[in-house]
Design an enzyme around this catalytic site. Structure first.
Site, short mmCIF file in Angstrom:
data_model
loop_
_atom_site.label_atom_id
_atom_site.label_comp_id
_atom_site.label_asym_id
_atom_site.label_seq_id
_atom_site.Cartn_x
_atom_site.Cartn_y
_atom_site.Cartn_z
CE LYS A 93 2.49 7.82 6.11
NZ LYS A 93 3.23 7.93 4.83
CB ALA A 139 5.00 2.60 2.03
N GLY A 140 5.29 1.48 -0.97
CA GLY A 140 5.68 0.32 -1.75
C GLY A 140 5.19 0.32 -3.19
#
Lengths: 68, 257, 257, 257, 257, 68, 68, 68
Positions: free
Chosen positions: D98, D185-186
């Site tokens: 990643k 993410a988020g």
């Protein structure tokens, strides 16, 4: 004896030894505000009388148009 | 209170920047420009049509008091954008340039790598660079570091009328920026312009939302008012949001029941 | 184009209605009222304080050209609201009333059953009834059927500043209504007012958003501009939304690369 | 119907990727991982604490059936990220990485210039690169062109829990991408994960939303269900939206009134 | 943890209620019902078609373990609704009724005045009343006061698929209610169902979103998962939202640069 | 001699003195689960044998159909 | 005679001519899964016995930790 | 001899037989714009001189205050 140039992307025959100023006159470009580029470099107004077009030159004559 | 802002040595009072594309006619464009109160107007640079003898010139329709902002629209590389900027300067006799390096035909989103490269070159050449960018805070920082006089993140894709899709990113950019942040592209209606200003934008740039409205002149006026409204609301300091109510009339002194 | 609207025989040019509660001082209130350009101002009816000798009267601070709109705020039954409306008429020498029948202390949402009942009675007594209601299209229809001169659905709870929480319902109400639809309550900042007008509201009523802003006078101006912006954008006809972009500068005539 | 997806030669059935940071304990982490049904788990690479003798190893808490996905979190240059990726491969004996190149400490948004550079190098070295990127469609295209096996745009800043801030950009990325698009993410709650999948994401990666929930194990289950729900809804084809109603019971055959 | 809920004496584990209208066929409906895991199913009451001899009965397609919930759909007065509820009880041999009193043909929004009146009568007659209502907190309170066993505010118009238009009102209703709050109508896709549950709904009722999906059976499964996901996320306690980022990997222990 | 009634909204002639049960048989309504309302009051199953239809009665026979 | 190196960012004295394998033993690093980098290049497991640390080398010994 | 009334919710003693006009004078209410309600009915300005307060009356004297 004429010379070949590329003008705004198209092949053109022009009288030999024209200056940029003469070219604009030759083309009847009255527009007060055009800008001229020869071989990817701008030819500023003050040099229109001096800069001579040569055979094979690539010339761009541009103006402002509507845009955002 | 004269609420002005500036780019380089240019001082402005209007916080609305307008374009010259896609209007139904030059007449309508001119009336819309006057209605908008704008002081800055964007123009594009294109090959002169050598076949058209004495075509009507765009410039004669632009009020003399307006500052021209040549753009590099439709340039897909840093190199094209740089050459176009130079030609724009030669045409406009000014150092301002709205720098666009487009990365994708469908969304017209910027190629941020080419954008930052072109910005560096043009700043060195003395241009006052106003880059059209996406809403990425890191790119905005890079552009500021490159010497741009402002950053102009988009609210949504050019001409989409989607408004401010991501107010969070815009707020983050505005918090961090030391140069003026203008919102460029995406505005569809007056409330979008107001929202951009309430977020803290210094100004808003738009073209399609005015030019392609059913009534461009009236929409230009709407945008003028929307930008003013948002700016004043930003300065005035809005009330906080609450889930529940707070009475605006007294809850006491009621007549007996 | 004189863009006016009317309630009964009253004709108005301003589409912003303001309140008189919660201002830091009468002086500030007066300056805010003038800045707002409003022609209608709401007032509440309360017991006179018999201990205060010659207390400063609210009315002397309200510009003479403004129309008073007495409300029935804080009434929790149709009966209280009716009595309060009658007292308001006796005080104001006018037939306009902003009818409120509150159903819940915490949200100040209306009790629509009591609201419709009170509206019927007051209409019979010759009042020009402007009911504060929720955003339920059916209740709006009932109020219109009861003879109300307008309906005033809320955007969000009174004083909450949450803006227009449910534009869908407001649009449905506006589509169906044959009387003017005003958005009352919920507005927090100028873009909220613009959004309400863009939805097709005839006018917007607010109090807290101006009175409790950090700078009430400037916010009043912002709201004036926001209402004007939204109204003009509504009339001008906005561009449609697109997921992708539409270039505002030509994609042809580019210099060679 | 076995609804699988793949990266390189790896085939997966779960569409939820989880992290190993910020859990209250290794025990809780392990239970959450099992509850999540995830098959891929991210880990970070850091200096060994030479003072701690035989510290508890993270790895012994990760179920053997899970695939390790080393990240290059907290790397601020392409070079750091490349070195960290190589160390991760040496540690993990796998080619997956990643890739993160961070551009800003406060938002942890990627430095897209460094990101694309690092991706090119690592792809050449045989890595299967999964880049954490912003929601810029142009950058996503560049990463795909660089040979990344997938692109992982953020929904909102890492750990912010703001959900999918700009579904428009994500949809544009998904329309154009020829490699799997994962939302990274988020995500803050289960409906955020469902929304990401309904937009057409191939999978969702999250850490904080599970690790810092009041009950991490239960939230892991919620996320598993949310991802499954969104995926199935995407495949099932939702009904179109309408402003008005459409009766679900017949409007005819009613009893007489 | 057996996470059950109840209405009157009925105890349920599934938090998804489904309808029987608009399915392409009884076969598909039955498979969708089984896939949904629902334990409660709504049905409408209509005149028997005396011309059709032995028409296929809806009931033989409803799994025996499911509880029938007769509705009073398409009733426009309290009186019609009351008569229909009585016929439904006679048909269904149960006391449950989904009470609808419709106020407007286009939106199918409830007539809250008639709704509360009908609820009072039916509660007196021993019905367990589940009223379909709008998202007005005051009306919800009136229905609770009238003795309803639950309140079922809409998320958006029936069949609109607009999702949860006003989460604020739903949250306010849930905060105040002492009876179960179910979200009825408006759900379009799985994330909508999850959002309703995350707000604190006890259950969600839907028909069109499943029946008219391109693949009803798969959408039924999606909804089952979405409701479960939202419920678990609500119980698990989501992380708070932040404007900026919070790293999920350590920012220390990095390799030297 | 027959009587006129309104059945599910339509005028019908029925043999005199039918009970609700007989009516259902007469109509060949096999459906196990219908409900019957006469003059806006439900006639419960246990009274189908007892309740006689009278001239001018308004009768509703209903069943469950798909709904949400 | 000892040599100075930089180990995980800190100055350390180490016996001369250690291999990476010997270094790990010397440090008592039992962890089955560490990775070692010397002067910004990874020293893969198969070369731990062969690669000798030299004076001034910069050594990084890393492991997996929790991350997202 | 005085009478008891309820004035704006409070018990008060007033001289007997006061008119509304006299009451306002008595209270020194100069405010040009108050409205008066006696026993839940408005007493309009034109009847202030005529309407006499009676024992046990409930009187409300109201004015405009700031509200939204």
């Amino acid at each position: 004896m004429p010379m070949r140039v590329t003008l705004n992307g198209e092949q053109r025959e022009l009288p030999d030894g024209l200056t940029v100023a003469a070219l604009l006159a030759h083309l009847g470009v009255k527009a007060p505000r055009v800008a001229v580029e020869v071989n990817e470099s701008v030819v500023t107004r003050d040099r229109h009388e001096l800069h001579r077009i040569g055979p094979g030159d690539s010339i761009e004559i541009v103006a402002f148009v509507g845009g955002g | 209170m004269a609420d002005t802002w500036s780019i380089g040595t240019h001082l402005f009072t209007s916080r609305l920047l307008v374009g010259t594309g896609k209007f139904p006619s030059f007449e309508v464009m001119q009336r819309a420009h006057l209605a908008s109160g704008a002081e800055i107007v964007t123009v594009a640079v294109r090959r002169l049509d050598l076949t058209a003898s004495g075509a009507a010139s765009l410039l004669q329709w632009i009020p003399k008091h307006m500052t021209l902002l040549p753009n590099t629209a439709a340039c897909f590389t840093a190199d094209e954008a740089i050459r176009t900027a130079r030609l724009g300067r030669e045409l406009g006799m000014g150092d301002l340039v709205k720098l666009e390096v487009i990365g994708d035909r469908r969304t017209l989103f910027p190629d941020v790598v080419g954008l930052v490269d072109a910005a560096r070159v043009l700043v060195k050449e003395g241009f006052i660079v106003l880059p059209y960018t996406n809403d990425d805070p890191v790119t905005a920082q890079r552009l500021e570091d490159a010497g741009c006089a402002a950053v102009m993140p988009l609210g949504a894709p050019i001409g989409s009328g989607l408004g401010i899709r991501n107010p969070y990113n815009l707020r983050i950019i505005m918090e961090a920026a030391k140069v003026p942040v203008l919102v460029d592209a995406g505005v569809g209606t007056a409330s979008d312009a107001a929202i951009a200003m309430e977020l803290g934008a210094v100004a808003v740039l738009m073209n399609t939302a005015i030019a392609e409205a059913r009534q461009p002149v009236l929409m230009a006026e709407a945008m003028r008012d929307g930008v003013a409204a948002g700016r004043k609301a930003f300065l005035a300091g809005r009330i906080p949001m609450k889930l529940h109510a707070a009475a605006s009339s007294p809850m006491s002194g009621l007549i007996a029941t």
